[in-house]
Design a protein around this motif. Structure first.
Motif, mmCIF file in Angstrom:
data_model
loop_
_atom_site.group_PDB
_atom_site.id
_atom_site.type_symbol
_atom_site.label_atom_id
_atom_site.label_comp_id
_atom_site.label_asym_id
_atom_site.label_seq_id
_atom_site.Cartn_x
_atom_site.Cartn_y
_atom_site.Cartn_z
ATOM 1 N N LEU A 13 0.827 -1.210 0.000
ATOM 2 C CA LEU A 13 0.000 0.000 0.000
ATOM 3 C C LEU A 13 0.858 1.256 0.000
ATOM 4 N N ASP A 59 -0.980 7.117 1.017
ATOM 5 C CA ASP A 59 -2.350 7.650 1.008
ATOM 6 C C ASP A 59 -3.371 6.584 1.389
ATOM 7 N N GLU A 60 -3.150 5.353 0.933
ATOM 8 C CA GLU A 60 -4.050 4.254 1.289
ATOM 9 C C GLU A 60 -3.906 3.908 2.771
ATOM 10 N N ARG A 112 -5.704 6.543 4.828
ATOM 11 C CA ARG A 112 -7.150 6.364 4.749
ATOM 12 C C ARG A 112 -7.611 5.204 5.628
ATOM 13 N N ARG A 113 -6.876 4.114 5.607
ATOM 14 C CA ARG A 113 -7.274 2.929 6.373
ATOM 15 C C ARG A 113 -7.154 3.121 7.879
ATOM 16 N N GLN A 148 -0.132 -4.694 3.400
ATOM 17 C CA GLN A 148 -1.547 -4.626 3.770
ATOM 18 C C GLN A 148 -1.810 -5.515 4.982
#
Length: 72
Positions: free
Chosen positions: A11, A14-15, A18-19, A51
């Protein structure tokens, strides 16, 4: 062939933000404190997070930051 649930994606920041609902500064502060998974450096300019490691971190802290239980 590996089942889809066992495939680990990498990831971007930015991901990850967000998570986990944290900003970049806080994520890197927690990494320095060894309280958040460190990224894998793909090049001098590219870092990616596992992830699977991010999801495991979320599972550990979902009852409250730093593992504290929420009081309702």
């Amino acid at each position: 062939m590996t089942p889809p649930e066992e495939v680990d994606r990498l990831l971007r920041i930015d991901e990850v933000k967000r998570r986990v609902c944290l900003g970049k500064t806080m994520i890197y502060r927690l990494i320095r404190q060894q309280r958040f998974p460190a990224p894998y450096k793909l090049s001098p300019f590219a870092a990616r997070w596992s992830q699977r490691e991010v999801v495991e971190w979320i599972d550990r802290v979902k009852d409250g930051f730093e593992g504290k239980k929420r009081r309702w």
